[in-house]
Design an enzyme around this catalytic site. Structure first.
Site, PDB file in Angstrom:
ATOM      1  N   GLY A  81       0.811  -1.216   0.000  1.00  0.00           N
ATOM      2  CA  GLY A  81       0.000   0.000   0.000  1.00  0.00           C
ATOM      3  C   GLY A  81       0.841   1.262   0.000  1.00  0.00           C
ATOM      4  N   ARG A  82       2.095   1.099   0.343  1.00  0.00           N
ATOM      5  CA  ARG A  82       2.989   2.263   0.359  1.00  0.00           C
ATOM      6  C   ARG A  82       4.404   1.831   0.010  1.00  0.00           C
ATOM      7  NH1 ARG A  82       3.971   3.692   6.649  1.00  0.00           N
ATOM      8  NH2 ARG A  82       3.528   1.671   7.535  1.00  0.00           N
ATOM      9  N   LYS A 102       9.762   2.242   0.973  1.00  0.00           N
ATOM     10  CA  LYS A 102       8.563   2.323   1.813  1.00  0.00           C
ATOM     11  C   LYS A 102       8.215   3.800   2.010  1.00  0.00           C
ATOM     12  CE  LYS A 102       6.932   0.360   6.184  1.00  0.00           C
ATOM     13  NZ  LYS A 102       7.278  -0.656   7.174  1.00  0.00           N
ATOM     14  N   ASP A 114      -2.633   6.752   2.795  1.00  0.00           N
ATOM     15  CA  ASP A 114      -2.035   7.821   1.987  1.00  0.00           C
ATOM     16  C   ASP A 114      -0.758   7.375   1.268  1.00  0.00           C
ATOM     17  OD1 ASP A 114      -0.298   7.586   4.080  1.00  0.00           O
ATOM     18  OD2 ASP A 114      -0.617   9.587   4.907  1.00  0.00           O
ATOM     19  N   ARG A 165      14.984   0.079   1.488  1.00  0.00           N
ATOM     20  CA  ARG A 165      15.460  -1.096   2.228  1.00  0.00           C
ATOM     21  C   ARG A 165      15.746  -2.238   1.258  1.00  0.00           C
ATOM     22  NH1 ARG A 165       9.783  -2.997   5.163  1.00  0.00           N
ATOM     23  NH2 ARG A 165       8.807  -3.735   3.272  1.00  0.00           N
ATOM     24  N   ASP A 241       1.107 -11.463   6.390  1.00  0.00           N
ATOM     25  CA  ASP A 241       1.636 -10.600   5.316  1.00  0.00           C
ATOM     26  C   ASP A 241       2.953  -9.945   5.741  1.00  0.00           C
ATOM     27  OD1 ASP A 241      -0.582  -9.398   6.959  1.00  0.00           O
ATOM     28  OD2 ASP A 241       0.288  -7.549   6.188  1.00  0.00           O
ATOM     29  N   ASN A 242       3.337 -10.102   6.992  1.00  0.00           N
ATOM     30  CA  ASN A 242       4.623  -9.562   7.443  1.00  0.00           C
ATOM     31  C   ASN A 242       5.642 -10.672   7.662  1.00  0.00           C
ATOM     32  OD1 ASN A 242       3.628  -6.972   7.406  1.00  0.00           O
ATOM     33  ND2 ASN A 242       3.038  -6.960   9.555  1.00  0.00           N
ATOM     34  N   ASP A 251       9.205  -5.696   7.872  1.00  0.00           N
ATOM     35  CA  ASP A 251       8.072  -4.831   8.226  1.00  0.00           C
ATOM     36  C   ASP A 251       8.057  -4.466   9.712  1.00  0.00           C
ATOM     37  OD1 ASP A 251       7.467  -4.989   5.591  1.00  0.00           O
ATOM     38  OD2 ASP A 251       5.366  -5.545   5.861  1.00  0.00           O
TER      39      ASP A 251
HETATM   40  P1  AMP Z   1       1.672  -2.974   7.962  1.00  0.00           P
HETATM   41  O1  AMP Z   1       0.885  -3.083   9.219  1.00  0.00           O
HETATM   42  O2  AMP Z   1       2.593  -1.795   7.907  1.00  0.00           O
HETATM   43  O3  AMP Z   1       2.366  -4.243   7.599  1.00  0.00           O
HETATM   44  O4  AMP Z   1       0.606  -2.684   6.812  1.00  0.00           O
HETATM   45  C1  AMP Z   1      -0.458  -3.541   6.462  1.00  0.00           C
HETATM   46  C2  AMP Z   1      -0.931  -3.206   5.080  1.00  0.00           C
HETATM   47  O5  AMP Z   1      -1.387  -1.863   5.007  1.00  0.00           O
HETATM   48  C3  AMP Z   1       0.153  -3.320   4.029  1.00  0.00           C
HETATM   49  O6  AMP Z   1      -0.429  -3.806   2.864  1.00  0.00           O
HETATM   50  C4  AMP Z   1       0.643  -1.911   3.887  1.00  0.00           C
HETATM   51  O7  AMP Z   1       1.247  -1.686   2.624  1.00  0.00           O
HETATM   52  C5  AMP Z   1      -0.621  -1.121   4.084  1.00  0.00           C
HETATM   53  N1  AMP Z   1      -0.390   0.217   4.622  1.00  0.00           N
HETATM   54  C6  AMP Z   1       0.121   0.529   5.831  1.00  0.00           C
HETATM   55  N2  AMP Z   1       0.210   1.864   5.990  1.00  0.00           N
HETATM   56  C7  AMP Z   1      -0.244   2.423   4.838  1.00  0.00           C
HETATM   57  C8  AMP Z   1      -0.396   3.758   4.374  1.00  0.00           C
HETATM   58  N3  AMP Z   1      -0.055   4.810   5.117  1.00  0.00           N
HETATM   59  N4  AMP Z   1      -0.908   3.937   3.132  1.00  0.00           N
HETATM   60  C9  AMP Z   1      -1.264   2.888   2.377  1.00  0.00           C
HETATM   61  N5  AMP Z   1      -1.154   1.616   2.752  1.00  0.00           N
HETATM   62  C10 AMP Z   1      -0.641   1.365   3.975  1.00  0.00           C
HETATM   63 MG    MG Z   2       3.394  -5.154   6.287  1.00  0.00          MG
END
Ligand code: AMP
Ligand code: MG
Length: 471
Positions: A81-82, A102, A114, A165, A241-242, A251
């Site tokens: 997502g980012r 990232k 965002d 990274r 997913d992590n 992550d």
């Molecule tokens: P995370 O908890 O960081 O592993 O994120 C879980 C999911 O949400 C992953 O698919 C990330 O890419 C997405 N994600 C986390 N933060 C954001 C953000 N600010 N904008 C878009 N996607 C996000």
């Molecule tokens: Mg993640």
């Protein structure tokens, strides 16, 4: 810099073309020269820097699609997502490494997000990657950090940042779950073949290549988690997913390193039920592997999958025992378990700092028990444990035990309050404290006498800092 694009060749079902959307007045504030050198990346080359910053766009850069079990519930579609995968570099030793960004802006998988990252979390991830690598734990690595003048809104407006990274792969358990859940059988098969050929080629000439690969995934995951437990690391968001298919820690979010001993500690303030509490990490690792096995249920029999999973517990336990014995300067034998059990009960009662205890123990001789006795209220209990400890250690006869202990029990630990202080300075434009902390965390077993202040235990205010998923 010559990039390879093996993952991009899998096609549109696996990712979406995306490129970096640079932040306003973006500024390169840190670059990991040693790591860049290992990866044969010339960080003085203008074209390389322009690719890393996103000024030059690459036709093959992409965001991956995947799924994942998040806090126990299945989300059928996630994805970067980012994040953007720029491609792969080939290191000096011939190994491949993903170059991943990232915080580079929205992607087709951003959902309501965002697509950005804030300086606070990017600094935390940078420090965590490098600290974990120095502790000998498989991990993604930090290559470069950018800050900006762009406000990114979380609980408050923060400074937008981008972290470059590297990792051996960004293929996660959730990738396999995605194609399995969507019944994309052909694509699942292609992903399995791709993973085998590129990351587990040695399994190809075994009788059951997929089974051989999965056994290795199970064992890599088990060893990674054994290492987390031994150093007192808590990931905080152990969603599937992590979890990397190669058993690297990836992550970093609301992670932490244990300070006052508490095996039920929850580093992630958003984890209200303590699903990912410290003592639950080994069990959650198995739970996640179980999800992964489910995605392979069309490829292996139930009996085979169960057999694969049976490798997990003994592998984790063996590796953990070896690591803990090294921390204590003894050999693995039947004394280890009762010794640790009594020790943990004592550390818990006394709320002793986990890493500080082991570093002090590494300096201990039978003549200076005060080093630890002065740290506790119940001197009698500590004295009894030390007697027991010396009897085991003397029997163990490990050559150079003290030296071994000083090489596995770090003096410098990434404490939350230290991260907090360097972030506060960096947010004001001062990166000096960040660099000082990074230097000691990159060689945490050395004495660095000039940096003794960074080896202190947390002040009381530092123990109450809250970290959550918001990053
Ligand atoms: P995370 O908890 O960081 O592993 O994120 C879980 C999911 O949400 C992953 O698919 C990330 O890419 C997405 N994600 C986390 N933060 C954001 C953000 N600010 N904008 C878009 N996607 C996000
Ligand atoms: Mg993640």
């Amino acid at each position: 810099m010559r990039l390879q694009h093996r993952f991009a060749q899998l096609g549109n079902e696996f990712s979406a073309h995306t490129h970096i959307q640079p932040l306003q007045e973006q500024r390169l504030v840190e670059i990991n020269k040693l790591h860049a050198q290992h990866l044969a990346i010339d960080v003085t080359d203008a074209q390389t820097l322009s690719i890393l910053s996103g000024e030059t766009t690459l036709s093959d850069s992409l965001s991956m699609v995947y799924a994942g079990h998040q806090f126990g519930g299945f989300t059928p579609q996630l994805g970067d997502g980012r994040g953007v995968l720029l491609g792969e570099v080939i290191a000096q030793d011939g190994s491949y490494h993903d170059l991943h960004v990232k915080g580079s802006g929205q992607t087709p998988f951003s959902r309501q997000g965002d697509g950005r990252a804030v300086l606070r979390s990017s600094i935390r991830e940078y420090l965590a990657c490098e600290a974990m690598a120095a502790l000998g734990i498989p991990t993604s690595r930090a290559l470069a950090l950018y800050d900006s003048q762009q406000a990114v809104y979380r609980e408050r407006p923060e400074i937008g940042a981008m972290l470059i990274r590297t990792a051996q792969t960004h293929i996660r358990f959730g990738h396999f779950e995605y194609f399995f859940a969507h019944k994309k059988t052909t694509e699942l098969q292609r992903l399995i073949d791709f993973t085998l050929e590129n990351y587990f080629p040695h399994c190809l000439n075994t009788e059951q290549p997929i089974k051989a690969m999965l056994i290795e995934v199970v064992e890599r995951t088990a060893r990674m988690i054994a290492k987390w437990q031994a150093v007192g690391f808590q990931h905080g968001v152990m969603n599937t997913d992590n979890f990397s298919i190669l058993g690297e820690t990836i992550d970093y979010g609301p992670f932490g390193f244990m300070e006052d001993f508490n095996d039920r500690w929850i580093s992630n303030h958003s984890d209200h039920d303590g699903r990912y509490a410290f003592h639950r990490q080994p069990g959650i690792g198995l739970w996640n592997l179980n999800c992964l096995m489910h995605a392979f249920s069309g490829h292996l029999t139930r009996d085979d999958l169960i057999e694969v999973l049976k490798h997990y517990e003994p592998c984790l336990q063996d590796h953990y025992d070896t690591l803990m014995a090294q921390k204590l300067g003894i050999k693995v034998d039947e004394s280890l378990e009762p010794l640790l059990e009594k020790l943990f009960a004592l550390l818990r009662r006394e709320k002793l700092d986990y890493s500080f205890f082991f570093r002090s123990l590494s300096h201990l001789t039978p003549n200076n028990p005060e080093l630890l006795l002065d740290e506790v209220i119940d001197r009698e209990a500590m004295s009894q444990w030390l007697d027991y400890y010396w009897s085991v250690r003397n029997k163990s006869q490990v050559a150079n035990a003290q030296h071994m202990m000083l090489c596995v029990n770090p003096k410098f630990v990434l404490r939350n309050y230290l991260a907090h202080e360097v972030i506060t300075a960096a947010e004001k434009g001062n990166y000096l404290p960040f660099r000082q902390l990074l230097a000691v965390l990159s060689s945490p077993f050395e004495e660095h006498p000039e940096s003794n202040s960074l080896a202190m235990r947390s002040p009381e205010w530092g123990k109450d800092l809250e970290v959550s998923c918001s990053s």
